[in-house]
Motif scaffolding. Structure first.
Motif, PDB file in Angstrom:
ATOM      1  N   ASN A 165      -9.859 -26.027   0.467  1.00 13.58           N
ATOM      2  CA  ASN A 165      -8.633 -26.310   1.227  1.00 13.58           C
ATOM      3  C   ASN A 165      -8.864 -27.549   2.080  1.00 13.58           C
ATOM      4  OD1 ASN A 165      -6.614 -26.248   3.348  1.00 13.58           O
ATOM      5  ND2 ASN A 165      -6.224 -24.116   2.814  1.00 13.58           N
ATOM      6  N   PRO A 166      -8.058 -28.595   1.919  1.00 16.82           N
ATOM      7  CA  PRO A 166      -8.315 -29.851   2.644  1.00 16.82           C
ATOM      8  C   PRO A 166      -8.129 -29.756   4.148  1.00 16.82           C
ATOM      9  CG  PRO A 166      -6.219 -29.959   1.493  1.00 16.82           C
ATOM     10  CD  PRO A 166      -6.891 -28.701   1.025  1.00 16.82           C
ATOM     11  N   TYR A 167      -7.504 -28.671   4.630  1.00 14.46           N
ATOM     12  CA  TYR A 167      -7.245 -28.549   6.070  1.00 14.46           C
ATOM     13  C   TYR A 167      -8.096 -27.463   6.734  1.00 14.46           C
ATOM     14  CZ  TYR A 167      -3.341 -31.625   5.146  1.00 14.46           C
ATOM     15  OH  TYR A 167      -2.586 -32.707   4.772  1.00 14.46           O
ATOM     16  N   THR A 168      -9.011 -26.860   5.989  1.00 14.35           N
ATOM     17  CA  THR A 168      -9.834 -25.776   6.537  1.00 14.35           C
ATOM     18  C   THR A 168     -11.270 -26.235   6.738  1.00 14.35           C
ATOM     19  OG1 THR A 168      -8.458 -24.095   5.475  1.00 14.35           O
ATOM     20  CG2 THR A 168     -10.650 -23.424   6.156  1.00 14.35           C
ATOM     21  N   TRP A 169     -11.852 -25.857   7.914  1.00 17.59           N
ATOM     22  CA  TRP A 169     -13.171 -26.314   8.326  1.00 17.59           C
ATOM     23  C   TRP A 169     -13.962 -25.137   8.887  1.00 17.59           C
ATOM     24  CZ3 TRP A 169     -13.836 -31.549   7.378  1.00 17.59           C
ATOM     25  CH2 TRP A 169     -12.661 -32.275   7.135  1.00 17.59           C
ATOM     26  N   GLN A 170     -15.283 -25.251   8.889  1.00 19.84           N
ATOM     27  CA  GLN A 170     -16.154 -24.222   9.461  1.00 19.84           C
ATOM     28  C   GLN A 170     -17.257 -24.875  10.292  1.00 19.84           C
ATOM     29  OE1 GLN A 170     -16.565 -22.412   5.346  1.00 19.84           O
ATOM     30  NE2 GLN A 170     -16.814 -20.532   6.555  1.00 19.84           N
ATOM     31  N   VAL A 171     -17.524 -24.293  11.481  1.00 15.35           N
ATOM     32  CA  VAL A 171     -18.632 -24.789  12.305  1.00 15.35           C
ATOM     33  C   VAL A 171     -19.889 -23.943  12.131  1.00 15.35           C
ATOM     34  CG1 VAL A 171     -17.176 -25.892  14.058  1.00 15.35           C
ATOM     35  CG2 VAL A 171     -17.869 -23.502  14.357  1.00 15.35           C
ATOM     36  N   ARG A 172     -19.744 -22.713  11.651  1.00 16.99           N
ATOM     37  CA  ARG A 172     -20.915 -21.851  11.464  1.00 16.99           C
ATOM     38  C   ARG A 172     -21.580 -22.115  10.115  1.00 16.99           C
ATOM     39  NH1 ARG A 172     -19.078 -15.840  12.098  1.00 16.99           N
ATOM     40  NH2 ARG A 172     -21.279 -15.537  11.551  1.00 16.99           N
ATOM     41  N   PRO A 173     -22.885 -21.908  10.008  1.00 23.00           N
ATOM     42  CA  PRO A 173     -23.550 -22.009   8.708  1.00 23.00           C
ATOM     43  C   PRO A 173     -23.010 -20.927   7.770  1.00 23.00           C
ATOM     44  CG  PRO A 173     -25.147 -21.984  10.498  1.00 23.00           C
ATOM     45  CD  PRO A 173     -23.836 -21.592  11.087  1.00 23.00           C
ATOM     46  N   ILE A 174     -22.668 -21.280   6.550  1.00 25.90           N
ATOM     47  CA  ILE A 174     -22.104 -20.299   5.633  1.00 25.90           C
ATOM     48  C   ILE A 174     -23.196 -19.473   4.963  1.00 25.90           C
ATOM     49  CG2 ILE A 174     -20.001 -21.617   5.249  1.00 25.90           C
ATOM     50  CD1 ILE A 174     -21.200 -22.620   2.623  1.00 25.90           C
ATOM     51  N   ASP A 175     -22.780 -18.400   4.286  1.00 22.07           N
ATOM     52  CA  ASP A 175     -23.754 -17.449   3.765  1.00 22.07           C
ATOM     53  C   ASP A 175     -24.669 -18.038   2.688  1.00 22.07           C
ATOM     54  OD1 ASP A 175     -22.072 -17.399   1.463  1.00 22.07           O
ATOM     55  OD2 ASP A 175     -21.012 -15.650   2.211  1.00 22.07           O
ATOM     56  N   THR A 176     -24.240 -19.109   2.030  1.00 19.10           N
ATOM     57  CA  THR A 176     -25.107 -19.762   1.049  1.00 19.10           C
ATOM     58  C   THR A 176     -26.417 -20.183   1.708  1.00 19.10           C
ATOM     59  OG1 THR A 176     -23.152 -20.608  -0.068  1.00 19.10           O
ATOM     60  CG2 THR A 176     -25.257 -21.598  -0.668  1.00 19.10           C
ATOM     61  N   PHE A 177     -26.307 -20.809   2.878  1.00 23.62           N
ATOM     62  CA  PHE A 177     -27.487 -21.265   3.604  1.00 23.62           C
ATOM     63  C   PHE A 177     -28.214 -20.099   4.269  1.00 23.62           C
ATOM     64  CE2 PHE A 177     -24.331 -24.826   4.032  1.00 23.62           C
ATOM     65  CZ  PHE A 177     -24.840 -25.574   2.988  1.00 23.62           C
ATOM     66  N   GLN A 178     -27.435 -19.141   4.781  1.00 25.87           N
ATOM     67  CA  GLN A 178     -28.060 -17.975   5.401  1.00 25.87           C
ATOM     68  C   GLN A 178     -28.863 -17.179   4.377  1.00 25.87           C
ATOM     69  OE1 GLN A 178     -25.544 -15.554   7.953  1.00 25.87           O
ATOM     70  NE2 GLN A 178     -24.181 -17.265   8.325  1.00 25.87           N
ATOM     71  N   GLY A 179     -28.320 -17.035   3.164  1.00 26.14           N
ATOM     72  CA  GLY A 179     -29.004 -16.272   2.125  1.00 26.14           C
ATOM     73  C   GLY A 179     -30.339 -16.887   1.757  1.00 26.14           C
ATOM     74  N   VAL A 180     -30.359 -18.208   1.606  1.00 19.66           N
ATOM     75  CA  VAL A 180     -31.602 -18.909   1.273  1.00 19.66           C
ATOM     76  C   VAL A 180     -32.632 -18.734   2.387  1.00 19.66           C
ATOM     77  CG1 VAL A 180     -32.638 -21.182   0.922  1.00 19.66           C
ATOM     78  CG2 VAL A 180     -30.512 -20.588  -0.251  1.00 19.66           C
ATOM     79  N   THR A 181     -32.185 -18.853   3.633  1.00 17.46           N
ATOM     80  CA  THR A 181     -33.100 -18.752   4.768  1.00 17.46           C
ATOM     81  C   THR A 181     -33.631 -17.333   4.937  1.00 17.46           C
ATOM     82  OG1 THR A 181     -31.863 -20.543   5.848  1.00 17.46           O
ATOM     83  CG2 THR A 181     -33.375 -19.280   7.218  1.00 17.46           C
ATOM     84  N   LEU A 182     -32.741 -16.341   4.781  1.00 16.98           N
ATOM     85  CA  LEU A 182     -33.184 -14.941   4.847  1.00 16.98           C
ATOM     86  C   LEU A 182     -34.241 -14.651   3.780  1.00 16.98           C
ATOM     87  CD1 LEU A 182     -29.717 -13.262   5.431  1.00 16.98           C
ATOM     88  CD2 LEU A 182     -31.731 -12.790   6.839  1.00 16.98           C
ATOM     89  N   ALA A 183     -33.969 -15.074   2.547  1.00 15.94           N
ATOM     90  CA  ALA A 183     -34.905 -14.807   1.455  1.00 15.94           C
ATOM     91  C   ALA A 183     -36.229 -15.515   1.663  1.00 15.94           C
ATOM     92  CB  ALA A 183     -34.280 -15.241   0.130  1.00 15.94           C
TER      93      ALA A 183
END
Length: 412
Positions: A165-183
């Motif tokens: 979505n061109p108008y949607t943004w996120q400031v938190r790290p998304i689960d893709t990055f969280q999953g890699v770091t957790l593992a």
């Protein structure tokens, strides 16, 4: 027997969350009522053209102001009010003072969608900071695209960014990055080879569980159905899960949930005899939250967490935020406060890059954000519209989360 009484008490607290939340962050209530206009209140400044110097810039806020998640709403408004007061005291955003229009999402998706839809229909609002719950954000994204208004999804699901979505943004790290770091932390630091993965079946944590499994597989750890222990978000009895885990010979637990389930998991793990000195315990960001630690008590000690917000701050800006928060509210901060605080400052940075508070100009200005210091992370624009660049790793020691490492997953 004492621990069992504590667990029963916590279960009652979980079932009647609304009864205790009023006292947990009470210091926010009076401040919000005095300084933040109600959603329907009209301000004399609203008659001004928002582009006029000395006017206002109206920012929509979606948060659970009532209902069982009220505590989240109070943290949200604490952080948002801090940023509002700091920015307004420094001259506002391009000379415009921030004014909030608040939508109460209560504690369910329908109310969240209704509240957001109402804000999207208000042409005087420049940007919206949306729900902390990803599934609520995803539900309104088609309407956000139609309204063409910059919208900050405060959840961390990769399902948000996958909408493109061109108008949607996120400031938190998304689960893709969280999953890699957790593992990575589970395998390389905690030496897990056969972990049990406990996760809420709510869409956000089901997605995070999938990301953890993918990352574990990349590290040579094969996860089967026997390793997976999914539970409904409203679960209050985790003893059967722990009995299966203890009998199954697993060498670690990775737990993924919201804050109140995290508190119950910590306490019931201790009662079941799960010893963090013998079996490493690793949780999602909720396990180092103030809500979890306050309600779980000493049972939260020993738990590690991969956190998008490290209480106390994992960087200089985060430490400054925490110091100011404690001075203002006489209590530690939590994730919702840091998330909305940072989102407002990113909006300010983007408007100044664009030289305008026009919606379209602001949305384009967000693409110019580069190496901007926030409380959660250093923020930069990326094509996935996720600004965060780092995660923290903590361990709960003597009732407090201690930062033990920081992981930069992409360069700002």
């Amino acid at each position: 027997m004492k621990k069992l009484k504590l667990s029963v008490a916590l279960i009652l607290v979980f079932a009647l969350l609304a009864a205790f939340t009023a006292g947990c962050a009470k210091q926010a209530s009076d401040s919000n009522n005095q300084n933040t206009p109600a959603p329907t209140q009209q301000s004399p400044a609203e008659s001004k053209n928002p582009q006029e110097e000395g006017g206002v810039i109206k920012i929509g806020i979606i948060a659970p102001m009532t209902g069982t998640n009220k505590l989240v709403g109070e943290y949200t408004m604490n952080g948002a009010k801090m940023a509002q007061e700091e920015i307004n005291a420094a001259g506002g955003i391009l000379g415009h003072k921030i004014e909030f229009v608040i939508g109460d999402e209560v504690d369910n998706m329908q109310d969240s969608v209704n509240a957001t839809t109402k804000l999207l229909s208000d042409d005087s609002i420049t940007a919206i900071i949306g729900s902390l719950y990803s599934q609520y954000c995803i539900a309104v994204m088609p309407s956000v695209a139609d309204a063409k208004i910059p919208y900050f999804a405060s959840g961390s699901s990769s399902g948000v960014s996958k909408q493109n979505n061109p108008y949607t943004w996120q400031v938190r790290p998304i689960d893709t990055f969280q999953g890699v770091t957790l593992a990575s932390f589970a395998v390389n630091k905690l030496n897990m080879k056969n972990p049990a993965i406990m996760y809420s079946t709510q869409s956000t944590f089901a997605s995070l569980s999938e990301q953890v499994q993918i990352a574990l597989k990349d590290l040579g750890i094969e996860i089967t159905e026997k390793n997976l222990f999914g539970f409904p978000e409203e679960e209050i009895n985790y003893d059967p899960y722990f009995q299966q885990i203890l009998a199954g010979g697993y060498d670690g637990i990775i737990a993924l949930s919201n804050q109140m389930p995290a508190a119950l998991i910590c306490q019931q793990a201790e009662i079941a005899g799960v010893n963090p000195d013998k079996i490493p315990l690793l949780g999602s960001t909720s396990f180092c939250s103030n809500v979890c630690i306050t309600n779980a008590g000493s049972a939260a000690d020993g738990w590690y967490s991969v956190a998008d917000w490290v209480p106390g701050g994992a960087n200089e800006r985060g430490a400054e935020f925490e110091k100011a928060y404690v001075a203002k509210y006489n209590a530690p901060s939590d994730l919702p406060a840091a998330t909305y605080y940072d989102a407002l400052y990113v909006i300010k940075e983007a408007a100044e890059k664009a030289g305008s508070i026009d919606r379209e100009a602001l949305n384009n200005g967000l693409k110019q954000v580069k190496a901007f210091p926030g409380a959660i992370s250093t923020f930069s624009y990326f094509e996935d519209h996720v600004f965060a660049t780092a995660l923290g790793i903590t361990q709960n020691i003597s009732g407090k989360p201690q930062a033990i490492d920081a992981v930069t997953f992409r360069e700002p």
